[in-house]
Design a protein around this motif. Structure first.
Motif, mmCIF file in Angstrom:
data_model
loop_
_atom_site.group_PDB
_atom_site.id
_atom_site.type_symbol
_atom_site.label_atom_id
_atom_site.label_comp_id
_atom_site.label_asym_id
_atom_site.label_seq_id
_atom_site.Cartn_x
_atom_site.Cartn_y
_atom_site.Cartn_z
ATOM 1 N N THR A 93 -7.350 -0.468 3.571
ATOM 2 C CA THR A 93 -7.966 -1.271 2.511
ATOM 3 C C THR A 93 -7.536 -2.726 2.673
ATOM 4 O OG1 THR A 93 -6.119 -0.968 1.009
ATOM 5 C CG2 THR A 93 -7.882 0.680 0.899
ATOM 6 N N LEU A 95 -6.007 -4.587 0.605
ATOM 7 C CA LEU A 95 -4.640 -4.828 0.126
ATOM 8 C C LEU A 95 -3.621 -4.458 1.196
ATOM 9 C CD1 LEU A 95 -2.817 -5.739 -2.197
ATOM 10 C CD2 LEU A 95 -2.780 -3.361 -2.994
ATOM 11 N N LYS A 99 -1.033 -6.967 3.000
ATOM 12 C CA LYS A 99 0.418 -6.741 3.053
ATOM 13 C C LYS A 99 0.938 -6.849 4.489
ATOM 14 C CE LYS A 99 0.913 -3.886 -1.070
ATOM 15 N NZ LYS A 99 1.059 -2.506 -1.589
ATOM 16 N N ASN A 124 -16.033 -6.654 1.499
ATOM 17 C CA ASN A 124 -15.094 -6.717 0.367
ATOM 18 C C ASN A 124 -14.860 -8.124 -0.169
ATOM 19 O OD1 ASN A 124 -14.383 -4.128 -0.309
ATOM 20 N ND2 ASN A 124 -12.821 -3.971 1.266
ATOM 21 N N GLN A 126 -11.927 -9.867 0.033
ATOM 22 C CA GLN A 126 -10.676 -9.758 -0.739
ATOM 23 C C GLN A 126 -9.430 -10.218 0.026
ATOM 24 O OE1 GLN A 126 -10.283 -5.583 -1.683
ATOM 25 N NE2 GLN A 126 -12.149 -5.509 -2.903
ATOM 26 N N MET A 130 -5.975 -11.966 -1.417
ATOM 27 C CA MET A 130 -4.805 -11.101 -1.627
ATOM 28 C C MET A 130 -3.593 -11.616 -0.864
ATOM 29 S SD MET A 130 -6.522 -7.327 -1.687
ATOM 30 C CE MET A 130 -7.049 -6.633 -3.258
ATOM 31 N N ALA A 212 -0.354 2.750 1.904
ATOM 32 C CA ALA A 212 -0.944 3.675 0.924
ATOM 33 C C ALA A 212 -1.943 2.936 0.044
ATOM 34 C CB ALA A 212 0.152 4.282 0.065
ATOM 35 N N SER A 213 -2.967 3.665 -0.405
ATOM 36 C CA SER A 213 -4.056 3.012 -1.130
ATOM 37 C C SER A 213 -4.297 3.657 -2.487
ATOM 38 C CB SER A 213 -5.323 3.101 -0.281
ATOM 39 O OG SER A 213 -6.450 2.877 -1.077
ATOM 40 N N THR A 214 -4.757 2.862 -3.446
ATOM 41 C CA THR A 214 -5.137 3.414 -4.751
ATOM 42 C C THR A 214 -6.624 3.751 -4.783
ATOM 43 O OG1 THR A 214 -5.479 1.187 -5.627
ATOM 44 C CG2 THR A 214 -3.324 2.175 -6.023
ATOM 45 N N ASN A 215 -7.338 3.438 -3.694
ATOM 46 C CA ASN A 215 -8.780 3.720 -3.643
ATOM 47 C C ASN A 215 -9.084 4.839 -2.663
ATOM 48 O OD1 ASN A 215 -9.334 1.727 -5.433
ATOM 49 N ND2 ASN A 215 -10.399 0.381 -4.001
ATOM 50 N N LYS A 216 -10.100 5.595 -2.969
ATOM 51 C CA LYS A 216 -10.521 6.656 -2.057
ATOM 52 C C LYS A 216 -12.045 6.648 -1.989
ATOM 53 C CE LYS A 216 -10.480 11.083 -3.204
ATOM 54 N NZ LYS A 216 -10.013 12.341 -3.746
ATOM 55 N N THR A 217 -12.588 6.647 -0.761
ATOM 56 C CA THR A 217 -14.036 6.738 -0.627
ATOM 57 C C THR A 217 -14.429 8.205 -0.696
ATOM 58 O OG1 THR A 217 -14.123 4.731 0.681
ATOM 59 C CG2 THR A 217 -16.013 6.199 0.848
ATOM 60 N N VAL A 218 -15.190 8.543 -1.732
ATOM 61 C CA VAL A 218 -15.551 9.931 -1.968
ATOM 62 C C VAL A 218 -16.744 10.324 -1.110
ATOM 63 C CG1 VAL A 218 -16.187 11.593 -3.768
ATOM 64 C CG2 VAL A 218 -14.803 9.601 -4.354
ATOM 65 N N LYS A 219 -17.663 9.377 -0.963
ATOM 66 C CA LYS A 219 -18.927 9.711 -0.307
ATOM 67 C C LYS A 219 -19.603 8.429 0.177
ATOM 68 C CE LYS A 219 -23.455 11.262 -1.622
ATOM 69 N NZ LYS A 219 -24.379 11.540 -2.677
ATOM 70 N N ALA B 104 -3.956 -8.128 -6.133
ATOM 71 C CA ALA B 104 -2.760 -8.122 -5.281
ATOM 72 C C ALA B 104 -1.509 -8.342 -6.129
ATOM 73 C CB ALA B 104 -2.872 -9.192 -4.198
ATOM 74 N N ASP B 109 -5.567 -1.823 -5.259
ATOM 75 C CA ASP B 109 -6.765 -2.156 -4.487
ATOM 76 C C ASP B 109 -7.869 -2.574 -5.444
ATOM 77 O OD1 ASP B 109 -6.351 -1.706 -1.630
ATOM 78 O OD2 ASP B 109 -5.767 0.305 -2.263
ATOM 79 N N THR B 135 -19.359 5.652 -2.543
ATOM 80 C CA THR B 135 -18.852 6.056 -3.852
ATOM 81 C C THR B 135 -17.339 6.002 -3.757
ATOM 82 O OG1 THR B 135 -20.754 7.501 -4.081
ATOM 83 C CG2 THR B 135 -18.927 7.854 -5.621
ATOM 84 N N GLN B 137 -13.463 6.044 -5.562
ATOM 85 C CA GLN B 137 -12.680 6.485 -6.706
ATOM 86 C C GLN B 137 -11.345 5.749 -6.692
ATOM 87 O OE1 GLN B 137 -11.705 10.675 -6.671
ATOM 88 N NE2 GLN B 137 -11.917 10.762 -8.901
ATOM 89 N N ASN B 139 -7.428 5.500 -8.338
ATOM 90 C CA ASN B 139 -6.407 6.093 -9.200
ATOM 91 C C ASN B 139 -5.380 5.054 -9.627
ATOM 92 O OD1 ASN B 139 -4.671 5.737 -7.061
ATOM 93 N ND2 ASN B 139 -4.692 7.874 -6.411
#
Lengths: 249, 309
Positions: A93, A95, A99, A124, A126, A130, A212-219, B104, B109, B135, B137, B139
Motif C-alpha cells: 500500500t 503507506l 514508510k 492512489n 497518496q 504520506m 502490514a496494511s489496514t486495507n484489504k482488496t476484497v475483489k 499517515a 492506509d 472493492t 475493505q 479495518n
C-alpha cells in the motif's frame, strides 16, 4: 544538494488491462511494463536540476519486485547517479511504500525528494503526501514548476481553479504533474553506461519497516459496460435524438 | 459512529463537492460533523450548518489555515479526527493534497476516490484509469477516505440546522508558506458540477477555434472541457483537462468534439449519462463509448449544432 527520486514499475500506459476471471485482480502476465509516466517526469526534473548545477547527486529508489531493476536502470540511463531497490514481492500500500521511503530518506538525507503525483495502476495519489507527513517535511504536490533558491524551493502547483505557488523550506517533498517537463529519451550509449552504475538491493526487513496494511482488496471487477450507441447521419438528427430520445437538452 | 467531513471552500463559499461528500457520509451512516478550517470563513460555516444531515460544524479559524496548507491543516485534522470512525474529504486537488498526510499521521492506509459505499468498512474505487473496479475493505480504527463527487448525488444545501462550534487548536508547522495563485476566470458553470459538458481535443487545431465550443456551451448552459492533447498544445489552460489525471466529470450530457478517446480521457468522462462524439475519423475509439456518434467535420457540425439547439 542530493536529490532522491522514487520510481515505480507499472503496466504500460497504452495497455488496456483486463480483469482476471476469478476477480482477484487484473491480469498482468505477459503485459508490457514501464516506468510510471509521472515518475519519468520526476527523474527528468532531477536531471535538469543537476544540469543547472543545483543538484550534485541523484539517487533513484524503487520499491517492488526484482524486475523493477529495469526501471531503475532506465532512470540511471536518463542521468541518475545510483539506484536503490527495496525488494518486495507482494503488492504494497502507499503507506507501506511511504514508510520504506522514509527509511531510505533517513539513510540518504536528501535535500529534495521528487515523486510522481500518482501511479497509473493504483491511481492512489497518496505516497508523496504520506512521506511528507512521516518526515515532517513540507510538500509541493502536483508541481508544474520547481525553483530551488538557497534553503527553500518555490513550487507552482496545479489546483482545481488554476495554479498556486507555495514556498517550502528544504528538505522538502515534491510530486510531479504532467506539465512539469517533457521527459527525455535514454540514448544507447547512456543505456550501456547505466549498466555499470551502482545498484544497491535492500529489503523491508533490513530497513526495519513493517509493511502490514489496514486495507484489504476484497475483489476486483470489470466496470459496467456501456450499451452500444448509434451513429447519426446529420446534426439535425443528432439534435432530434438528444431532445426526444435522450431528453438531455 | 461519527464521521468527520472536511469542508471544501475558499474562505467565502462552501464548494458543491462538499455536498457529495456529505452524501457519501450519509450512506455510511452515523452522526456527521463538518470541519471548516480556514481564515474568516464564517459564511462557509453558516452554509455548512444548513447542509442536510449535518449535526455539528467545527470551525478552526486561524491565519495558518487561510490557504489550506497541508503542513498546517493535516495536524489539525489528525488531532480532531482521531476520535472519529471515518474522515472524509472530496477528491479535489485540496482533498487529495491534505488527506493522505492525515492518514499517515494517524498511521492508517487511505482509500482514494471511492465511488460507492458497500458497508461502513467496504468501498468501491476505480483503478487502472477506471478499467477495473476494486472493492476495498478497511479495518483501520479511523477510516480515511476521499470521495469522488460524481459517484454520489449531492445532499440538499438547505434544511439542516447544525450547531456551530469553534475549535481553538492552532497548528503552524512553519515549513511552508503561500506565495500566490492564479485562478482562471470563467462565467460558465464549474466543470465538475455542470449538467452538460462540451469538450474539445486536438481536432480543434488551435485555441482560437475553441470559440465555436464556447458559443455552443453558452447556448446549452454547459461547461467547457478539454483533452490532454488540447491542453498540452496550449489551446486552453490545464484546469480544463478532463481525464485520469485531470478532472472527473459525469454530466447528463458530454459532447466530445475532435477527441479520439484515449484510455486516459475516457477515465474522466465515461460515467456521463449520454455521450455524443463528433469526429471525422469514424475509427476513433470515442465512438465505442458514444451513445450518439456523428462522423463529420467539426468546423461544420459544431456551428450547425449551435444554431439548432
Amino acid at each position: 544538494m542530493k536529490v532522491l527520486v522514487a520510481v515505480k514499475r507499472v503496466v504500460d500506459y497504452n495497455v488496456k488491462v483486463r480483469v482476471k476471471a476469478d476477480n482477484s485482480g487484473v491480469d498482468l502476465a505477459n503485459v508490457k511494463m514501464s516506468m510510471n509516466p509521472f515518475c519519468e517526469i520526476a527523474v527528468e526534473e532531477a536531471v535538469r536540476l543537476k544540469e543547472k548545477g543545483v543538484a550534485t547527486e541523484i539517487v533513484v529508489v524503487s520499491i517492488g519486485p526484482a524486475t523493477a531493476q529495469e526501471q531503475l536502470r532506465t532512470a540511471l540511463a536518463l542521468g541518475a547517479d545510483r539506484a536503490i531497490l527495496v525488494e518486495s514481492a507482494e503488492e504494497l500500500t502507499s503507506l507501506a511504500v511511504a514508510k520504506l521511503l522514509k527509511a531510505v530518506v533517513d539513510k540518504e538525507q536528501p535535500q529534495l525528494v521528487i515523486l510522481g503525483k500518482q501511479a497509473i495502476d493504483s491511481d492512489n495519489n497518496q505516497t508523496g503526501q504520506m512521506l511528507a507527513a512521516l518526515t515532517g517535511y513540507g510538500q509541493g504536490t502536483f508541481a508544474s514548476k520547481v525553483e530551488v533558491s538557497g534553503d527553500s524551493v518555490a513550487v507552482t502547483r496545479e489546483i482545481d481553479g488554476g495554479a498556486q505557488t507555495v514556498s517550502l523550506k528544504l528538505p522538502a517533498i515534491v510530486t510531479t504533474d504532467l506539465r512539469l517537463n517533457e521527459p527525455r529519451y535514454a540514448s544507447l550509449p547512456n543505456i550501456m553506461k547505466a549498466k555499470k552504475k551502482p545498484l544497491e538491493s535492500l529489503t523491508p526487513e533490513a530497513l526495519g519497516v513493517s509493511t502490514a496494511s489496514t486495507n484489504k482488496t476484497v475483489k476486483v471487477g470489470a466496470p459496467a459496460a456501456r450499451s452500444a450507441g448509434i451513429k447519426v447521419k446529420s446534426v439535425a438528427e443528432l439534435v432530434e435524438k438528444l431532445k426526444n430520445e435522450a431528453k438531455v437538452i | 459512529m461519527t464521521i468527520l467531513v472536511i469542508a471544501e471552500h475558499d474562505n467565502k463559499v462552501l464548494a458543491p463537492a462538499t455536498l457529495n461528500t456529505v452524501a457519501a457520509a450519509a450512506k455510511i451512516g452515523g452522526d456527521i460533523h463538518v470541519l471548516v478550517a480556514g481564515q474568516g470563513a464564517g459564511a462557509v460555516a453558516e452554509a455548512a450548518a444548513k447542509v442536510a444531515g449535518v449535526s455539528k460544524v467545527l470551525v478552526a479559524d486561524n491565519a495558518a489555515y487561510a490557504h489550506q496548507l497541508p503542513e498546517n491543516v493535516a495536524p489539525l485534522v489528525a488531532e480532531l479526527g482521531g476520535g472519529y470512525s471515518h474522515i472524509l474529504a472530496a477528491a479535489t486537488s485540496n482533498g487529495k493534497n491534505i488527506l493522505p498526510r492525515v492518514a499517515a499521521q494517524l498511521d492508517v492506509d487511505q482509500i482514494s476516490e471511492i465511488i460507492s459505499v458497500e458497508s461502513a468498512d467496504t468501498f468501491k474505487r476505480p483503478i487502472y484509469a477506471g478499467n477495473a473496479i476494486a472493492t476495498v475493505q478497511s479495518n483501520a480504527s479511523v477510516k480515511v477516505i476521499t470521495v469522488r463527487a460524481t459517484g454520489f448525488d449531492p445532499v440538499a444545501a438547505e434544511g439542516g440546522s447544525a450547531a456551530v462550534e469553534a475549535v481553538a487548536a492552532a497548528h503552524d508547522a512553519g515549513t511552508s508558506s503561500f506565495v500566490g495563485e492564479e485562478l482562471a476566470k470563467s462565467d460558465r458553470p464549474e466543470l465538475t458540477a455542470a449538467k452538460i459538458v462540451v469538450s474539445g481535443g486536438r481536432g480543434m487545431q488551435n485555441g482560437d477555434n475553441f470559440k465555436h465550443l464556447y458559443a455552443l456551451a453558452d447556448k446549452l448552459g454547459a461547461a467547457v472541457g478539454a483533452s490532454r492533447a488540447a491542453v498540452d498544445a496550449g489551446f486552453v489552460p490545464n484546469d480544463m483537462q478532463v481525464g485520469q489525471t485531470g478532472k472527473i466529470v459525469a454530466p447528463q450530457l458530454y459532447i466530445a468534439v475532435g477527441i479520439s478517446g484515449a484510455i486516459q480521457h475516457l477515465a474522466g468522462m465515461k460515467d456521463s449519462k449520454v455521450i455524443v462524439a463528433i469526429n471525422k475519423d469514424e475509427e476513433a475509439p470515442i465512438f465505442q463509448v458514444a451513445d450518439y456518434g456523428l462522423v463529420a467535420d467539426l468546423f461544420e457540425a459544431v456551428p450547425e449544432l449551435e444554431k439548432l439547439v
